[in-house]
Write an enzyme that holds these catalytic residues in place. Structure first.
Site, PDB file in Angstrom:
ATOM      1  N   THR A 151      28.750  58.202  38.724  1.00 55.39           N
ATOM      2  CA  THR A 151      29.421  57.091  38.382  1.00 55.39           C
ATOM      3  C   THR A 151      29.793  56.304  39.600  1.00 55.39           C
ATOM      4  O   THR A 151      29.044  55.612  39.993  1.00 55.39           O
ATOM      5  CB  THR A 151      31.097  57.705  37.826  1.00 55.39           C
ATOM      6  OG1 THR A 151      31.689  58.721  38.547  1.00 55.39           O
ATOM      7  CG2 THR A 151      30.616  58.202  36.275  1.00 55.39           C
ATOM      8  N   LYS A 173      28.483  65.991  39.720  1.00 56.94           N
ATOM      9  CA  LYS A 173      29.140  64.600  39.848  1.00 56.94           C
ATOM     10  C   LYS A 173      30.406  64.790  40.071  1.00 56.94           C
ATOM     11  O   LYS A 173      31.170  65.495  39.159  1.00 56.94           O
ATOM     12  CB  LYS A 173      28.382  63.565  38.663  1.00 56.94           C
ATOM     13  CG  LYS A 173      29.500  63.439  37.487  1.00 56.94           C
ATOM     14  CD  LYS A 173      30.156  62.221  37.925  1.00 56.94           C
ATOM     15  CE  LYS A 173      31.627  62.300  37.217  1.00 56.94           C
ATOM     16  NZ  LYS A 173      32.554  61.139  37.616  1.00 56.94           N
ATOM     17  N   THR A 184      37.207  65.063  38.316  1.00 56.22           N
ATOM     18  CA  THR A 184      36.284  64.448  37.215  1.00 56.22           C
ATOM     19  C   THR A 184      35.015  64.830  37.761  1.00 56.22           C
ATOM     20  O   THR A 184      34.374  64.197  38.446  1.00 56.22           O
ATOM     21  CB  THR A 184      36.412  62.927  37.504  1.00 56.22           C
ATOM     22  OG1 THR A 184      37.613  62.339  37.189  1.00 56.22           O
ATOM     23  CG2 THR A 184      35.494  62.434  36.631  1.00 56.22           C
ATOM     24  N   GLU A 264      35.922  59.019  46.558  1.00 56.16           N
ATOM     25  CA  GLU A 264      35.884  57.609  46.601  1.00 56.16           C
ATOM     26  C   GLU A 264      36.927  57.252  47.784  1.00 56.16           C
ATOM     27  O   GLU A 264      37.864  57.735  47.806  1.00 56.16           O
ATOM     28  CB  GLU A 264      36.618  57.240  45.423  1.00 56.16           C
ATOM     29  CG  GLU A 264      35.828  57.210  44.280  1.00 56.16           C
ATOM     30  CD  GLU A 264      36.647  57.074  42.858  1.00 56.16           C
ATOM     31  OE1 GLU A 264      37.778  56.841  42.751  1.00 56.16           O
ATOM     32  OE2 GLU A 264      36.029  57.023  41.856  1.00 56.16           O
ATOM     33  N   ASN A 383      40.157  52.044  43.466  1.00 55.46           N
ATOM     34  CA  ASN A 383      40.696  52.477  41.970  1.00 55.46           C
ATOM     35  C   ASN A 383      41.673  51.695  41.500  1.00 55.46           C
ATOM     36  O   ASN A 383      42.291  51.767  40.623  1.00 55.46           O
ATOM     37  CB  ASN A 383      41.681  53.933  42.604  1.00 55.46           C
ATOM     38  CG  ASN A 383      40.441  55.049  42.592  1.00 55.46           C
ATOM     39  OD1 ASN A 383      39.777  55.304  41.546  1.00 55.46           O
ATOM     40  ND2 ASN A 383      40.429  55.502  43.912  1.00 55.46           N
ATOM     41  N   SER A 388      38.463  46.939  35.693  1.00 52.27           N
ATOM     42  CA  SER A 388      38.536  45.284  35.544  1.00 52.27           C
ATOM     43  C   SER A 388      37.133  44.817  35.973  1.00 52.27           C
ATOM     44  O   SER A 388      36.477  45.564  36.236  1.00 52.27           O
ATOM     45  CB  SER A 388      39.879  44.710  36.550  1.00 52.27           C
ATOM     46  OG  SER A 388      39.833  45.210  37.823  1.00 52.27           O
TER      47      SER A 388
END
Lengths: 388, 388
Positions: A151, A173, A184, A264, A383, A388
């Site tokens: 992702t 992942k 996740t 991230e 994040n 959006s």
């Protein structure tokens, strides 16, 4: 490599059009046997995605023939329609595999999904994608499968351990929402060792408890975490349980470290060692508390050896310790001794990506390691704009 | 206003030179009686700063004549020397007050400190500062005292409630490390009501439980949190306990809201209402879990009504609920109904600083409100450079 390093497995990774940017988003892993033993561990979040509810159910009998995974949508918080979609996906996999070989039932197919919560999957793209993936199944498909489950991952993650005549390999992942009870993360591990479902379950639980469950990138627990271990038995070798568990642990450890390294927006990987704890549970509780302290995570980002924030985090736990006996080292420099100022903080070198925080509870002989990341403006940016 | 709104109190705020930038950094609050009743609540962090340990001890008899507060250094994790410094500070206050009036002992003086952890206070500046502050004590000194306790606060915080013949007023500082079990907050409340130590204690605990203890800016719990309530009895009025508690609660609520509104780097104040919980504890647990979810805090910063992250946070709690019956509203729009997609998320207007998240557990009739902030790049910047 990856899930096809072990014999008896084929895999594929393709672009089904679930992701709007056209990147690969659908992976299929098939166990060609002779054995179809499997085990799984799942998120401990009580809000579970439809594919988690499905996969837990189909694993009841300890057998799986295939795993289908998609990125581009988590199929979580999607109500009855979401569960129907997961079911239809498994049916489709069973149908296309049955058309190519021996009869496969939907109950032999695990499903895993990752992406945004609260959005239905585009089934008009996903189901044709299953056909396309089945057509590309290959003993060399492991890398493509690993790429298709990404992702926000910047790199795909695979790992392999080869022992005497048998192999454990896997793909993972996960780049955010990494926290205990899993993250996740979607992980598929395969082995050609001849191990039954009970042996797989024991090895997997033993391995994840000290690897994926000790990764706490951002304190957030996902609705979709899934770690599956499939055994084909193709090698004909039945390793001793301890040896097998150790191989599975080694692969999980490597993959977990890769997850932290690609979290991230992170600029630092923080290894938190809690030592001299009264119990392992105490060590883990203290490690997690340090791992989740936003102020400390900011300080580490700023290369500031702010040990006061470590003590402040330890103080919120119920672990056994005396505040006046706590010691803390950052990258080997004991900046806090006996709950107070220790060596000169200027001696701490924090230029490198990996930072080690050692918390000595001076209360026993147990220990644990928790991996975390720093908190950065990039994490906030990534994040705050995700959906959006 | 502030701590001198109630009769029977003098205060001062001066620059002692503890802060290197020369800003005010020392405050003194003196109860001139006739009563000297007092109560306090302190951080539940097990790593407690020297002034917390001292003030807890001197409050044992339910009496205080003065409170001395400094910013510019927390005197936490400073070992035996830190405790000696706190003791010396209280002795100095007692000495200078005794020189001006009736004999005061160090055991009647509470001490509160805020600033960086792990650094000894510059006593050569602090002790002369106490003399300077004592010389400036005034019935109009409340504002100056409130200004002198600021650290990264951008504004000073005061509040006053006046009832029929009596008053409760106070000052607060706190801008980061705001979390339950109190935050990095120093609060001094004063009243001229005629209330004994037991009544003060009951009112203060009742008030902080639903105000300061429900503020969770960044999940981090401080080593120094102190909330003190002093009564002079000057008004001669003895209010009913319920009425008194309500007045204290109102002042605490106002100050708590000001703390959230001035939290480090925040761009949003998030009001988390948990409704229809089976118990109040469940409501608080769920509220805190939502308040601490970094991914959600980033989403709110990005004005993204990402309700999936709310559900994901609820799912990590042990509260009573059925995942398929959860409802979530953001600013009044029920974006999640029955654990799945609800009203159109495009309807949510998040342009303003205050954002309300309503989590309906559909499991009972209890509720709670927790206040939090968003997670921003400014928070990261401010906290990655704090001690450097």
């Amino acid at each position: 490599m990856s899930v096809t390093a072990a014999k008896g497995f084929t895999a594929a990774g393709i672009a089904a059009g679930i992701k709007q940017n056209g990147n690969p988003d659908l992976a299929l892993v098939v166990n060609t046997g002779p054995r179809r033993a499997a085990a799984g561990v799942f998120t401990s979040n009580r809000v579970k995605a439809a594919p988690v509810l499905w996969s837990q159910r189909v694993l009841d009998d300890g057998e799986l023939t295939a795993v289908v995974l998609n990125s581009g949508g988590a199929n979580a918080c999607t109500g009855p329609q979401g569960f129907q979609d997961t079911h239809a996906t498994a049916e489709k996999v069973a149908e296309v595999l049955s058309a190519k070989g021996p009869e496969v039932g939907a109950g032999e197919v695990a499903v895993a999904s990752t992406g945004l919560i609260g959005v239905l999957l585009p089934m008009d793209k996903l189901l044709p994608g299953v056909e396309k993936a089945a057509a590309e199944l290959s003993e060399h498909g492991g890398e493509k499968a690993a790429i298709a489950i990404k992702t926000t991952d910047t790199v795909h993650k695979t790992s392999v351990v080869t022992k005497d005549g048998w192999t454990v390999g896997g793909m993972a992942k996960g780049a955010g929402m990494l926290a205990p009870g899993l993250a996740t993360m979607l992980v598929v591990l395969t082995t050609d060792a001849d191990v039954d479902a009970k042996g797989l379950d024991s090895a997997l639980r033993g391995a994840t408890r000290v690897t994926f469950d000790r990764v706490d990138s951002d304190g957030c627990m996902s609705t979709n975490d899934t770690v599956l271990l499939l055994a084909s038995g193709t090698s004909g070798v039945s390793p001793a349980q301890d040896e097998f568990t150790e191989a599975v642990r080694a692969v999980c450890d490597d993959l977990a470290r890769q997850l932290i390294g690609d979290a991230e927006g992170a600029s630092k990987d923080i290894r938190i060692e809690v030592i001299n704890a009264a119990t392992e549970d105490d060590a883990v509780e203290v490690g997690r508390s340090i791992a989740r302290n936003n102020l400390l995570k900011c300080a580490i980002h700023g290369e500031d050896p702010n040990w006061g924030r470590v003590l402040s985090a330890i103080g919120t736990t119920s672990a056994a310790f005396d505040p006046d006996e706590l010691n803390v080292a950052i990258n080997g420099v004991w900046v806090c001794r006996n709950g107070s100022v220790g060596e000169d903080r200027e001696l701490v070198d924090m230029r490198y990506r990996e930072v080690t925080i050692t918390a000595d509870l001076a209360a026993g002989t147990e220990s644990a390691v928790i991996w975390a990341n720093d908190l950065t403006a990039d994490y906030v940016h990534e994040n705050s704009a995700y959906s959006s």
